[in-house]
Design an enzyme around this catalytic site. Structure first.
Site, mmCIF file in Angstrom:
data_model
loop_
_atom_site.group_PDB
_atom_site.id
_atom_site.type_symbol
_atom_site.label_atom_id
_atom_site.label_comp_id
_atom_site.label_asym_id
_atom_site.label_seq_id
_atom_site.Cartn_x
_atom_site.Cartn_y
_atom_site.Cartn_z
ATOM 1 N N ALA A 114 5.861 39.330 -21.710
ATOM 2 C CA ALA A 114 6.982 40.183 -22.110
ATOM 3 C C ALA A 114 7.125 40.032 -23.616
ATOM 4 C CB ALA A 114 8.253 39.790 -21.384
ATOM 5 N N CYS A 144 5.085 50.798 -21.452
ATOM 6 C CA CYS A 144 5.377 49.382 -21.686
ATOM 7 C C CYS A 144 6.513 48.941 -20.770
ATOM 8 C CB CYS A 144 5.759 49.100 -23.127
ATOM 9 S SG CYS A 144 6.122 47.345 -23.360
ATOM 10 N N ASN A 199 -1.781 50.345 -17.674
ATOM 11 C CA ASN A 199 -1.011 49.335 -18.372
ATOM 12 C C ASN A 199 -0.668 48.236 -17.355
ATOM 13 O OD1 ASN A 199 0.651 47.996 -20.277
ATOM 14 N ND2 ASN A 199 1.208 49.943 -21.214
HETATM 15 C C1 LIG Z 1 -0.049 40.000 -24.356
HETATM 16 C C2 LIG Z 1 -0.274 41.454 -24.066
HETATM 17 C C3 LIG Z 1 0.270 42.426 -24.923
HETATM 18 C C4 LIG Z 1 0.088 43.778 -24.669
HETATM 19 N N1 LIG Z 1 0.609 44.691 -25.540
HETATM 20 C C5 LIG Z 1 0.392 46.017 -25.326
HETATM 21 C C6 LIG Z 1 0.865 46.996 -26.243
HETATM 22 O O1 LIG Z 1 1.469 46.680 -27.266
HETATM 23 N N2 LIG Z 1 0.639 48.311 -25.959
HETATM 24 C C7 LIG Z 1 -0.051 48.717 -24.847
HETATM 25 O O2 LIG Z 1 -0.256 49.911 -24.665
HETATM 26 N N3 LIG Z 1 -0.530 47.801 -23.978
HETATM 27 C C8 LIG Z 1 -0.324 46.472 -24.176
HETATM 28 N N4 LIG Z 1 -0.821 45.550 -23.279
HETATM 29 C C9 LIG Z 1 -1.543 46.012 -22.070
HETATM 30 C C10 LIG Z 1 -3.048 45.951 -22.258
HETATM 31 O O3 LIG Z 1 -3.474 46.835 -23.271
HETATM 32 C C11 LIG Z 1 -3.768 46.295 -20.935
HETATM 33 O O4 LIG Z 1 -3.418 47.585 -20.531
HETATM 34 C C12 LIG Z 1 -3.443 45.321 -19.820
HETATM 35 O O5 LIG Z 1 -3.353 44.016 -20.310
HETATM 36 C C13 LIG Z 1 -4.443 45.344 -18.676
HETATM 37 O O6 LIG Z 1 -5.730 44.954 -19.084
HETATM 38 P P1 LIG Z 1 -6.336 43.459 -18.928
HETATM 39 O O7 LIG Z 1 -6.126 43.056 -17.509
HETATM 40 O O8 LIG Z 1 -7.766 43.569 -19.345
HETATM 41 O O9 LIG Z 1 -5.548 42.604 -19.860
HETATM 42 C C14 LIG Z 1 -0.649 44.185 -23.526
HETATM 43 C C15 LIG Z 1 -1.196 43.221 -22.674
HETATM 44 C C16 LIG Z 1 -1.025 41.860 -22.927
HETATM 45 C C17 LIG Z 1 -1.626 40.862 -21.983
#
Ligand SMILES: Cc1cc2nc3c(=O)[nH]c(=O)nc-3n(C[C@H](O)[C@H](O)[C@H](O)COP(=O)(O)O)c2cc1C
Ligand SMILES: Cc1cc2nc3c(=O)[nH]c(=O)nc-3n(C[C@H](O)[C@H](O)[C@H](O)COP(=O)(O)OP(=O)(O)OC[C@H]3O[C@@H](n4cnc5c(N)ncnc54)[C@H](O)[C@@H]3O)c2cc1C
Ligand code: FES
Lengths: 251, 305
Positions: B72, B132, B194
């Site tokens: 978060a 988000c 997301n």
């Molecule tokens: C710490 C963190 C911060 C994130 N910040 C953003 C963000 O600022 N904007 C966004 O569109 N997605 C954000 N995400 C989502 C990621 O871009 C992605 O959609 C999500 O983590 C799923 O992919 P993964 O399982 O490979 O991490 C964030 C994810 C994490 C873990």
């Protein structure tokens, strides 16, 4: 900053629940400074998922050591490593202690495993007197591994001063009257908070090593904020810390 | 050695390979460049930027969960002005493709950010974050509302000729309906997914481990959900899909392409292995060689049901 695959030399149990993991890494040994930390991948699989951050506890030649207690799954796996096992380590991370400035006596204050970064600091300090104050719940919580001139405090009085480590510091304060001291501290937040108040009120140089849950450890996830003394601003523990001037942060 | 064509096309955007670094998981590129060669990466999606700087949520912001993590962060970012002044110059020197992710709390703010960034030559496309889960205004309030998602797509589309990608929330009942609206309103592609809303409690204190109470779940734990969402969109809507969710290695990436993704993003894995992107690209090449695939784009939606 780099990642490197590092062979374990040994894991030694120095207390009921305190372990020293020693590993061979000329690369990390030559790059890392006291107070900095490493982020360890404890297994080769995706479980546990995240790396685990640990302070560098000591550097001896080409060997690096970490001091930890068994806490959850990650530290359990680390405690079972054997000679020849390989750990993927991301290092050196964060900013360490500033210990070469002008003062006479370094007072290291650790609560429990907060002692972890001090063996390396002790080794690196030149031309300074050292006093080390280590506090814990009882005698099983504390260690003098790699430390010099150690005084203990325990909640139950089973070893050393009965009380907490900040009370111990205050009780010894007269001893430091004639020399300029600098405090280096690490430990649980309530302890650091009490210490921070004491040092700020009495205008004593003090650096605090903080902890926070982390994902990356190198500044890309924004997961590790700590309140700064400036209004409306967070620092990142992994990148701006983990060591901060006592006045710079709000605990 | 190999003459496999790894390039992929998302609307008018051509990437040298399908691997993208996900928003919020690589900051603005500078720290991770210590560990990996960004010039080999297909595209870099920057941390969500908003018009004004955002401090983000108070700690604790993250917690590990079984095969995943909750975050978060609350869209902590430097704000548009600082982003253009201090972050774009570094990214300009990197020979990858820069995609700017935008977050906002009103439709006007999305439009204004897009307009301003449209003039930056380094920015090759926009990813609009309507999903988000960690902020009070905007975020999921938009992501859950199909009319808002349609409006945002339409208004952003109107102020740029660069490709517009809408990043969808999985926290909805039929994600393909949202993808359809994006297509109808002129969006070039969708990113899915997301993070999923989750929480975690300390059983001794009976308090949430994350200060925000809930966070976004990412990592291997969400991969099956993400794959199902990509497949759903792929079967129902004709629009390029960028697959995201729990990719840890090249096999996961191939799986996403097979179920419908044109390209994919890696997020959480960057925290654990900041060189994962390059390793995945190498793995994709070997897989293509082994499977006699000459163009990686052949993999997209090649499922046999
Ligand atoms: C710490 C963190 C911060 C994130 N910040 C953003 C963000 O600022 N904007 C966004 O569109 N997605 C954000 N995400 C989502 C990621 O871009 C992605 O959609 C999500 O983590 C799923 O992919 P993964 O399982 O490979 O991490 C964030 C994810 C994490 C873990
Ligand atoms: C900069 C820094 C230096 C540290 N140095 C040391 C050290 O020298 N010796 C030592 O014993 N411990 C140290 N810690 C704490 C250490 O990281 C945790 O004890 C360890 O992560 C616990 O992992 P686990 O899997 O055994 O526990 P679990 O409780 O199962 O871990 C679950 C999750 O919570 C995180 N976590 C749990 N406790 C902490 C904590 N106190 N701080 C940050 N994250 C935590 C873990 O990383 C993991 O992601 C340090 C932490 C930081 C941030
Ligand atoms: S742990 Fe990722 S930014 Fe500090």
């Amino acid at each position: 900053m780099f990642t490197s695959k590092v062979p374990v030399e040994s894991v030694e149990k120095i207390q009921e629940n305190i372990f020293i993991l020693k590993a061979f890494s000329p690369q990390i040994a030559s790059a890392i400074k006291p107070g900095q930390f490493c982020n360890l991948k404890v297994s080769e699989t995706d479980f546990p998922l995240l790396r685990r951050p640990f302070s560098i506890s000591d550097v001896d030649g080409d060997y690096i050591s970490f001091m930890f207690n068994k806490h959850g799954e990650g530290t359990r796996i680390l405690s079972e490593k054997r000679n020849g096992d390989v750990i993927d380590i991301l290092a050196p991370l964060g900013n360490g202690f500033t210990y070469e400035d002008d003062y006479d006596t370094a007072v290291m204050i650790g609560g429990g495993l907060g002692a972890a970064p001090f063996p390396f600091l002790t080794r690196r300090l030149k031309n300074k007197k050292i006093v080390t104050l280590i506090g814990g719940r009882n005698e099983k919580d504390v260690t003098d591994w790699g430390l010099k001139n150690v005084f203990y405090s325990t909640d139950d009085g089973s070893i050393g001063f009965k009380g907490n480590v900040v009370e111990l510091l205050i009780s010894k304060f007269n001893d430091f009257k004639d020399s300029e001291i600098k405090i280096f501290s690490c430990g649980p937040t309530p302890m650091l908070k009490a210490l921070q108040k004491f040092t700020v009120d009495n205008n004593i140089k003090c650096e605090i090593s903080t902890e926070c849950s982390m994902a990356c450890g190198f500044g890309i996830c924004q997961g590790c904020p700590i309140d700064s003394a400036e209004k409306d601003k967070y620092y990142l523990v992994c990148k701006d810390g983990p060591v901060f001037d006592a006045e710079a942060i709000v605990l | 050695m190999s003459n496999i064509d790894l390039s992929v096309k998302i609307g008018s955007l051509i990437l040298k390979n399908p691997l993208m670094l996900a928003s919020g998981t690589v900051g603005y590129g500078n720290e991770i460049s210590n560990f990996t060669d960004l010039s080999k990466i297909g595209a870099i999606v920057t941390k969500s930027v908003s018009l004004k700087p955002r401090k983000g949520n108070p700690p604790q912001r993250i917690v590990e969960t079984p095969s995943g993590m909750l975050n978060a962060i609350g869209l902590a970012n430097v704000g548009l002005e600082e982003f253009i002044k201090t972050k774009i110059p570094f990214l300009k020197e990197v020979d990858s493709t820069l995609i700017c992710n935008i977050a906002a709390s009103s439709i006007e703010e999305y439009v204004e950010c897009t307009k301003t960034l449209d003039g930056e030559e380094t920015v090759k496309a926009f990813e609009i974050n309507v999903s988000c889960p960690n902020v009070k205004e905007g975020g999921l309030i938009f992501g859950n509302d199909i009319i808002s998602v349609g409006k945002i797509t339409e208004k952003v589309r109107a102020v740029t000729n660069k490709p517009v990608i809408i990043k969808l929330s999985p926290n909805v009942s039929a994600i393909s309906d949202f993808a359809k609206v994006v297509k109808d309103e002129g969006g070039d592609a969708v990113s899915a997914i997301n993070t999923l809303i989750g929480t975690s409690f300390d059983i001794y204190k009976r308090t949430p481990k994350i200060k925000n109470i809930t966070g976004g779940l990412s990592g291997p734990a969400i991969k099956p959900v993400a794959l199902a969402k990509v497949l759903e969109i792929s079967r129902k809507v004709d629009i390029p899909i960028i697959g995201i969710g729990g990719i840890m290695n090249w096999k996961d990436a191939v799986e996403f392409m097979i179920v419908g993704a044109t390209a994919f993003q890696i997020g959480t894995v960057n925290f654990i292995n900041p060189n994962a992107g390059i390793e995945i690209i190498d793995g994709l090449k070997s897989y293509c060689e082994q499977m006699n695939i000459s163009k990686i784009s052949e993999l997209t939606a090649s499922y046999q049901l």
